[in-house]
Write a protein that holds these residues in place. Structure first.
Motif, mmCIF file in Angstrom:
data_model
loop_
_atom_site.group_PDB
_atom_site.id
_atom_site.type_symbol
_atom_site.label_atom_id
_atom_site.label_comp_id
_atom_site.label_asym_id
_atom_site.label_seq_id
_atom_site.Cartn_x
_atom_site.Cartn_y
_atom_site.Cartn_z
ATOM 1 N N PHE A 191 0.838 -1.197 0.000
ATOM 2 C CA PHE A 191 0.000 0.000 0.000
ATOM 3 C C PHE A 191 0.877 1.253 0.000
ATOM 4 C CE2 PHE A 191 -2.907 2.891 2.584
ATOM 5 C CZ PHE A 191 -3.616 3.301 1.476
ATOM 6 N N THR A 192 1.895 1.242 0.870
ATOM 7 C CA THR A 192 2.830 2.377 0.925
ATOM 8 C C THR A 192 3.612 2.503 -0.377
ATOM 9 O OG1 THR A 192 3.043 2.011 3.302
ATOM 10 C CG2 THR A 192 4.695 3.403 2.257
ATOM 11 N N THR A 197 4.686 5.179 -5.571
ATOM 12 C CA THR A 197 4.789 5.094 -7.029
ATOM 13 C C THR A 197 3.879 6.109 -7.716
ATOM 14 O OG1 THR A 197 5.329 2.752 -6.901
ATOM 15 C CG2 THR A 197 4.505 3.557 -9.012
ATOM 16 N N VAL A 198 2.657 6.226 -7.219
ATOM 17 C CA VAL A 198 1.673 7.074 -7.878
ATOM 18 C C VAL A 198 1.986 8.564 -7.710
ATOM 19 C CG1 VAL A 198 -0.765 7.759 -7.877
ATOM 20 C CG2 VAL A 198 -0.153 5.339 -7.752
ATOM 21 N N PHE A 199 2.420 8.946 -6.526
ATOM 22 C CA PHE A 199 2.528 10.375 -6.222
ATOM 23 C C PHE A 199 3.959 10.909 -6.240
ATOM 24 C CE2 PHE A 199 -1.453 9.035 -4.283
ATOM 25 C CZ PHE A 199 -2.321 9.961 -4.844
ATOM 26 N N THR A 200 4.907 10.053 -6.663
ATOM 27 C CA THR A 200 6.286 10.539 -6.788
ATOM 28 C C THR A 200 6.842 10.167 -8.143
ATOM 29 O OG1 THR A 200 7.262 8.545 -5.844
ATOM 30 C CG2 THR A 200 6.666 10.318 -4.302
ATOM 31 N N ASP A 201 7.906 10.835 -8.521
ATOM 32 C CA ASP A 201 8.555 10.537 -9.793
ATOM 33 C C ASP A 201 10.056 10.608 -9.561
ATOM 34 O OD1 ASP A 201 8.884 12.157 -13.008
ATOM 35 O OD2 ASP A 201 9.150 10.059 -12.415
ATOM 36 N N VAL A 202 10.721 9.445 -9.602
ATOM 37 C CA VAL A 202 12.150 9.366 -9.325
ATOM 38 C C VAL A 202 12.905 9.567 -10.630
ATOM 39 C CG1 VAL A 202 14.019 7.980 -8.381
ATOM 40 C CG2 VAL A 202 11.711 7.806 -7.421
ATOM 41 N N GLY A 204 12.325 11.036 -13.215
ATOM 42 C CA GLY A 204 11.553 10.911 -14.452
ATOM 43 C C GLY A 204 11.289 9.489 -14.874
ATOM 44 N N ASN A 205 11.747 8.526 -14.149
ATOM 45 C CA ASN A 205 11.517 7.107 -14.470
ATOM 46 C C ASN A 205 10.630 6.476 -13.396
ATOM 47 O OD1 ASN A 205 13.194 7.227 -16.750
ATOM 48 N ND2 ASN A 205 15.001 6.902 -15.452
ATOM 49 N N ALA A 206 9.348 6.563 -13.536
ATOM 50 C CA ALA A 206 8.403 6.045 -12.546
ATOM 51 C C ALA A 206 8.286 4.533 -12.683
ATOM 52 C CB ALA A 206 7.033 6.682 -12.718
ATOM 53 N N VAL A 207 8.750 3.804 -11.693
ATOM 54 C CA VAL A 207 8.670 2.339 -11.681
ATOM 55 C C VAL A 207 7.647 1.935 -10.627
ATOM 56 C CG1 VAL A 207 9.925 0.190 -11.322
ATOM 57 C CG2 VAL A 207 11.056 2.132 -12.397
ATOM 58 N N ASP A 208 6.681 1.063 -11.013
ATOM 59 C CA ASP A 208 5.658 0.601 -10.058
ATOM 60 C C ASP A 208 6.300 -0.353 -9.063
ATOM 61 O OD1 ASP A 208 3.431 -0.083 -8.686
ATOM 62 O OD2 ASP A 208 2.345 -0.954 -10.387
ATOM 63 N N LEU A 209 6.469 0.153 -7.826
ATOM 64 C CA LEU A 209 7.108 -0.669 -6.788
ATOM 65 C C LEU A 209 6.139 -1.623 -6.097
ATOM 66 C CD1 LEU A 209 9.281 2.124 -5.109
ATOM 67 C CD2 LEU A 209 9.982 0.473 -6.850
ATOM 68 N N THR A 210 4.851 -1.464 -6.357
ATOM 69 C CA THR A 210 3.847 -2.262 -5.632
ATOM 70 C C THR A 210 4.062 -3.764 -5.790
ATOM 71 O OG1 THR A 210 2.270 -0.475 -5.978
ATOM 72 C CG2 THR A 210 1.387 -2.586 -5.240
ATOM 73 N N PRO A 211 4.216 -4.271 -7.038
ATOM 74 C CA PRO A 211 4.401 -5.728 -7.172
ATOM 75 C C PRO A 211 5.686 -6.229 -6.524
ATOM 76 C CG PRO A 211 3.726 -4.762 -9.244
ATOM 77 C CD PRO A 211 4.086 -3.622 -8.355
ATOM 78 N N LEU A 212 6.707 -5.326 -6.425
ATOM 79 C CA LEU A 212 7.961 -5.761 -5.823
ATOM 80 C C LEU A 212 7.773 -6.125 -4.355
ATOM 81 C CD1 LEU A 212 10.367 -3.117 -7.395
ATOM 82 C CD2 LEU A 212 9.906 -5.436 -8.180
ATOM 83 N N PHE A 213 6.831 -5.458 -3.693
ATOM 84 C CA PHE A 213 6.600 -5.710 -2.273
ATOM 85 C C PHE A 213 5.606 -6.856 -2.040
ATOM 86 C CE2 PHE A 213 8.488 -1.570 -2.035
ATOM 87 C CZ PHE A 213 9.199 -1.588 -0.842
ATOM 88 N N PHE A 214 4.950 -7.312 -3.134
ATOM 89 C CA PHE A 214 4.027 -8.436 -2.964
ATOM 90 C C PHE A 214 4.766 -9.705 -2.554
ATOM 91 C CE2 PHE A 214 0.625 -6.544 -5.941
ATOM 92 C CZ PHE A 214 0.002 -5.963 -4.849
#
Length: 698
Positions: A191-192, A197-202, A204-214
């Motif tokens: 969730f965090t 992922t949604v509200f930040t941009d590292v 300019g390369n936004a990577v969805d970190l959500t599945p990594l924490f699954f």
């Protein structure tokens, strides 16, 4: 596929294997509270991870958009399934009607429709063929309006789930806190990551970190299920226990003001929760239960009756516990109210039964006794005295203790019945013995029954009664004395009558010896009738000699073969063969049972016409057992089968079969004639279930 992409692909597939394994494992545990919803949650996560892995593998932009559409279906379902799981896990689903669950599901259902129709509506994201818009598994192009609406709704579901879990965290025992902590962490980590992922941009390369924490979340859930026993033992909020238990609970503060009350206490006191809260506990107790908080605190526990709204008397057990605080005012009181009406009624009923039993025992002169090996006591309870004899630790010691009362040669009378008790042959015994002079003293009867035996079949618990049977012995002696006098009188009377009958028959015989001319034929015929009548009188008087002891003696076990051997003497000179194959069979009957067989044998000879054989045998059937006496004579016509047992019916004295029926009836044996005319008579004696012994099935 470059190295980072390959690494991410392997990580996603590994996480999918764990979540898929969890979903597969939980599929058969649908009876556990919340298991089916967690299985659905794991299945949605598995679909999410597989779609992410497919987006990485396939370079074609159109395929990425296809799998992205399916991915959004699983993204929509995952928080919804997890929310339903937390509802079930915390027990809140029991208070949520079906229409509310349907309402919660309407928004995700609409989101799924919009995700599937996104190529035409563009509500979730704007499609573009620019490959630079995909960083691994994440689309970083422009999102549609419904993406943000669904995101807020999903965040709301996850937040509600976390609040539900946190709500029962502090009220659960330590073991369940570990379960809840890991469940919160398994939801909070992705969730965090998703918020990040949604509200930040590292760069300019936004990577969805959500599945990594699954992967980490799946491991935490795996530990929760298989190590901490999730679904094997479930938490139950203590506040819910107070609400749901049948006992009433009232909580008062240090000033005696009610600060909490459950529904059971409201029902018992006849008040509503709003009426009770903030009122005085002392006032409520005084108004409803006619006691005070001070009196209850002093007694700690009271049983009080009061009339309910219907006017029926109810009983309640009131128990008080003091809650200590840091000072006098911060403490409190918990009052437990338990409905004791059923218990009090049972107690009153048992008391009435005990009183009736006591009166009956006193009237019958009974005293009960009990012995248990573990206790080592023989406890006597009787109207005169209650006492316990110690150091009776074995059944042999019990036998010695019972022998203390036996005198005048009766000391060994307990040996045989109690030997069978010790070896397990019997479970009951009864013995009568005199106290003092057997002729003038008291007679006592001891009856006992084994209640429990140990593994070696030795008795360890015996109960019994002791009864003064002196009056029975006095009555029995009086009856025996009266019978002796009656027998003496009937013997003398019978002797005198037979003497006079002999004189009459002698005179008739002498008269018949006169010459033919000495008297006319009419006088001679009258003298012949007088002689015949005298003969009948002689037979009837002689017949009473055999049956004057009927019912005089106590019934006992009669060996059928011995009785048949004795009875066949009456037809020994007739040439009729008698066979009996009953072996050791015994029936419980009057000692005159052998006269019954003798009468049946004689009846076969007298009325059977050309009888050559009489058979005695035992027939055992599932519904009854019978002793059968049959012959090969002419039999009994159908119209006479019932008449032959009536008094006075017959060609001889008219008493034979009637008295046979009466002898058998003394021990509840009935007799019928069931033969076929022309094939021989068949007399069947129907025995009671416990009226025979020694039968051995061939």
């Amino acid at each position: 596929m470059d190295n980072p992409g390959f690494f991410l692909f392997i990580l996603l597939l590994g996480s999918a294997c764990i979540t898929g394994g969890i979903a597969w494992t939980l599929r058969s545990r649908h009876e556990a509270r919340g298991a089916i919803w967690l299985s659905y949650t794991a299945a949605a996560l598995t679909g999410w991870l597989c779609c992410d892995a497919a987006i990485i593998v396939f370079p074609d932009i159109s395929l990425k958009f296809v799998f992205s559409g399916f991915k959004y279906i699983f993204i929509i379902l995952t928080p919804l399934m997890f929310f339903f799981f937390t509802l079930a896990y915390t027990g809140k689903d029991e208070h949520m009607p079906g229409w509310q669950r349907a309402a919660i599901s309407l928004f995700p259902a609409a989101s799924i429709v919009f995700a599937l129709t996104n190529p035409w509506t563009g509500l979730f994201y704007l499609q573009s063929a620019d490959p630079s818009l995909w960083i691994f598994n994440n689309y970083i192009g422009q999102y549609g309006i419904w993406f943000w609406i669904n995101l807020i709704y999903s965040y709301a579901l996850v937040t509600a789930s976390l609040l539900l879990l946190t709500g029962i965290l502090t009220s659960s025992p330590p073991h369940f806190r570990w379960q809840i902590d890991l469940l919160i962490m398994s939801a909070l980590l992705p969730f965090t990551a998703n918020i990040f992922t949604v509200f930040t941009d590292v760069e300019g390369n936004a990577v969805d970190l959500t599945p990594l924490f699954f992967a980490l979340s799946a491991i935490l859930v795996f530990i929760t299920i298989f190590w901490l026993g999730l679904f094997s033992i479930m938490p139950f909020a203590r506040t819910r226990i107070i609400t749901e238990i049948h006992e009433g609970v009232i909580v008062a503060d240090g000033n005696g003001v009610i600060i909490d009350i459950n529904s059971a206490a409201c029902t018992s006191a006849g008040v509503t929760e709003n009426e009770a809260i903030s009122s005085s506990a002392d006032g409520l107790l005084g108004r409803v239960f006619k006691t005070s908080l001070t009196a209850l605190r002093e007694a700690r526990s009271l049983t009080i009756s009061h009339a309910d709204t219907a006017g029926e008397i109810c009983w309640y057990d009131l128990t008080v516990s003091r809650i200590e605080g840091y000072d006098t005012q911060s403490g409190g009181t918990i009052i437990l109210i338990r409905d004791a009406t059923a218990r009090k009624r049972i107690e009153e009923e048992m008391k009435a039964k005990d009183l009736r039993l006591k009166i009956a025992m006193e009237g019958a002169g009974l005293a009960s006794w009990e012995w248990r090996e573990g206790q080592g006591y023989v406890t006597y309870e009787n109207p005169l005295t209650d006492r316990a004899i110690p150091n009776v630790t074995t059944v042999e010691a019990l036998i010695d203790q019972l022998k203390v009362y036996l005198k005048n040669g009766y000391e060994t009378s307990l040996d045989e019945p109690l030997a069978d008790i010790v070896t397990g042959g019997k479970d009951t015994f009864s013995i009568e013995f005199p106290v003092g002079n057997p002729q003038k003293g008291r007679w006592i009867q001891i009856t006992g029954q084994v209640i429990e035996r140990d593994n070696a079949k030795r008795p360890v618990w015996i109960v019994g009664i002791t009864q003064d049977v002196s009056s029975h012995y006095a009555a029995r002696s009086a009856i025996m004395e009266a019978n002796t006098k009656i027998k003496l009188l009937t013997s003398i009377t019978r002797h005198d009558i037979l003497n006079q009958v002999t004189v009459i028959r002698m005179v008739a015989e002498l008269t018949e010896m006169e010459p033919d001319g000495a008297m006319n034929s009419e006088v001679r015929e009258m003298i012949a009738k007088i002689d015949h009548s005298a003969e009948v009188i002689e037979d009837q008087i002689s017949f009473t000699r055999d049956y004057e002891d009927l019912g005089t003696y106590t019934p006992s076990w009669q060996n059928v073969a011995d009785a048949a051997a004795w009875a066949k003497g009456i037809i020994s000179r007739t040439g009729i063969a008698v066979s009996c194959d009953t072996g050791t069979l015994e029936i419980y009957a009057d000692p005159m049972f052998r006269k019954v067989l003798e009468n049946l044998f004689e009846n076969a000879h007298r009325h059977g016409k050309s009888v050559t054989a009489v058979t005695v045998r035992f027939e055992h059937h599932p519904d009854e057992s019978c002793l059968v006496v049959e012959d090969d004579g002419r039999g009994v016509p159908q119209e006479f089968k019932e008449k032959i047992f009536k008094q006075g019916y017959g060609q001889n004295t008219g008493f034979g079969l009637f008295l046979s029926k009466e002898i058998l009836a003394l021990t509840y044996i009935t007799i019928t004639e069931e033969g076929k005319e022309g094939e021989g008579s068949r007399f069947v004696m129907h025995l009671p279930e416990d009226g025979y012994q020694g039968y051995r099935e061939k």
